[in-house]
Design a protein around this motif. Structure first.
Motif, PDB file in Angstrom:
ATOM      1  N   LEU A 257      31.910  36.102  30.352  1.00 28.19           N
ATOM      2  CA  LEU A 257      32.599  34.818  30.924  1.00 28.19           C
ATOM      3  C   LEU A 257      33.029  35.004  32.030  1.00 28.19           C
ATOM      4  O   LEU A 257      32.811  34.151  33.256  1.00 28.19           O
ATOM      5  N   THR A 258      33.981  35.899  32.252  1.00 27.84           N
ATOM      6  CA  THR A 258      34.685  36.399  33.556  1.00 27.84           C
ATOM      7  C   THR A 258      33.712  36.851  34.595  1.00 27.84           C
ATOM      8  O   THR A 258      33.796  36.737  35.851  1.00 27.84           O
ATOM      9  N   LEU A 259      32.830  37.763  34.086  1.00 29.11           N
ATOM     10  CA  LEU A 259      31.692  38.286  35.003  1.00 29.11           C
ATOM     11  C   LEU A 259      30.857  37.097  35.696  1.00 29.11           C
ATOM     12  O   LEU A 259      30.758  37.164  37.117  1.00 29.11           O
ATOM     13  N   ALA A 260      30.705  36.233  34.812  1.00 32.14           N
ATOM     14  CA  ALA A 260      29.807  34.949  35.569  1.00 32.14           C
ATOM     15  C   ALA A 260      30.614  34.396  36.788  1.00 32.14           C
ATOM     16  O   ALA A 260      29.996  34.125  37.854  1.00 32.14           O
ATOM     17  N   ARG A 261      31.858  34.235  36.496  1.00 27.08           N
ATOM     18  CA  ARG A 261      32.726  33.598  37.605  1.00 27.08           C
ATOM     19  C   ARG A 261      32.773  34.617  38.757  1.00 27.08           C
ATOM     20  O   ARG A 261      32.850  34.215  39.877  1.00 27.08           O
ATOM     21  N   SER A 262      33.040  36.108  38.443  1.00 25.15           N
ATOM     22  CA  SER A 262      33.073  36.975  39.538  1.00 25.15           C
ATOM     23  C   SER A 262      31.734  37.023  40.336  1.00 25.15           C
ATOM     24  O   SER A 262      31.841  37.021  41.652  1.00 25.15           O
ATOM     25  N   PHE A 263      30.488  36.825  39.718  1.00 22.12           N
ATOM     26  CA  PHE A 263      29.348  36.698  40.363  1.00 22.12           C
ATOM     27  C   PHE A 263      29.195  35.525  41.429  1.00 22.12           C
ATOM     28  O   PHE A 263      28.964  35.720  42.586  1.00 22.12           O
TER      29      PHE A 263
END
Length: 283
Positions: free
Chosen positions: A251-257
């Motif tokens: 979930l946080t990685l998707a936003r980081s991308f």
């Protein structure tokens, strides 16, 4: 200008109480997820066609601009291999109708045994599908990644139907031996195919699988940050799904991308602010 990003699910135990409010009733879980991401993979539909009332709840929890990439049931794609599947297809299309514009693409994931010799079947199936939807196809047969003639033939079939080819990028996962139980499981189950990053339509879809180590996942998606940046500047409207073997930080990685792309394309519309997670209390 919008980039849609998301995960393979909208509820996951490691997120509860840490990233998403917990407990939440089923009718509120997708709403909370949609404050983090603006797209989601509809993987559950692969196992069973949902009740229409369930899909109505999904629509009620999301804005019309939210994107579902909804997988066709395995009855159609794996058991009947796109042949004689008119009735389960009709039931599926009826069930997802309440999504309206949220149904960004219907996702046809084909088994690894579905090869170049089956392209006539795929072409006929795509030709019979209703034009009201967009379609995206994921293949796993090695020939579609290693045989130039097979690649051209598949691109021709998809191009004539206006369908997209969905790459599932597992290169980062297989770059070095697994280091966790989840990664070892993924090594057995996930396809080991070369990376493909050519878009056939104005709405490309990418599935990227990283590692349980956040830094290795971020290191591995550099290729996609560049590709997605170029797509946006070409006027395309991409959707990117970020996976890891355990999905604990997906979930946080998707936003980081999304942040990484926005750093290169400042005019990109930001994601919504995540819903606050209230601290747990004893009473």
């Amino acid at each position: 200008m919008r980039l849609h990003v998301g995960c393979a699910m909208w509820t996951h135990a490691p997120w509860q109480g840490r990233l998403l409010p917990h407990p939440l009733p089923p009718a509120e879980r997708l709403r909370a997820y949609a404050t983090w991401c603006n797209a989601v993979e509809g993987n559950t539909t692969f196992y069973a066609t949902p009740a229409r009332g369930t899909v109505e709840s999904w629509a009620a929890q999301t804005d019309p601009g939210f994107r579902f990439v909804v997988k066709l049931p395995k009855t159609i794609t794996h058991e009947r291999r796109l042949t004689g599947a008119e009735e389960p297809l009709r039931e599926f299309l009826d069930a997802i109708e309440p999504l309206g514009p949220r149904a960004h693409a219907l996702w046809i994931q084909l088994p690894g045994s579905f090869g170049p010799g089956d392209l006539g079947t795929l072409a006929g199936f795509l030709h019979r599908l209703p034009p009201a939807h967009r379609y995206a196809v994921e293949v796993r047969h090695q020939a579609f990644f290693e045989d130039a003639r097979a690649v051209r033939a598949l691109e021709g079939v998809l191009g004539r139907a206006g369908a997209e080819w969905v790459p599932f990028d597992t290169v980062t996962l297989f770059r070095s031996p697994p280091t966790s139980d989840a990664e070892r499981d993924a090594w057995v189950k996930k396809p080991r195919v070369p990376r493909r990053s050519a878009a056939l339509t104005d709405r490309p879809i990418v599935r990227y699988l990283g590692r349980d180590d956040v830094s290795r996942t971020v290191e591995g998606w550099g290729h996609w940050v560049g590709v997605v940046t170029d797509w946006l500047r070409e006027g395309r409207s991409p959707t990117v799904f970020v996976h890891t073997p355990d999905n604990a930080e997906a979930l946080t990685l998707a936003r980081s991308f999304h942040d990484a792309v926005r750093a290169r394309v400042p005019e990109l519309e930001p994601l919504p602010e995540p819903a606050p997670v209230e601290p747990l209390t004893l009473f």
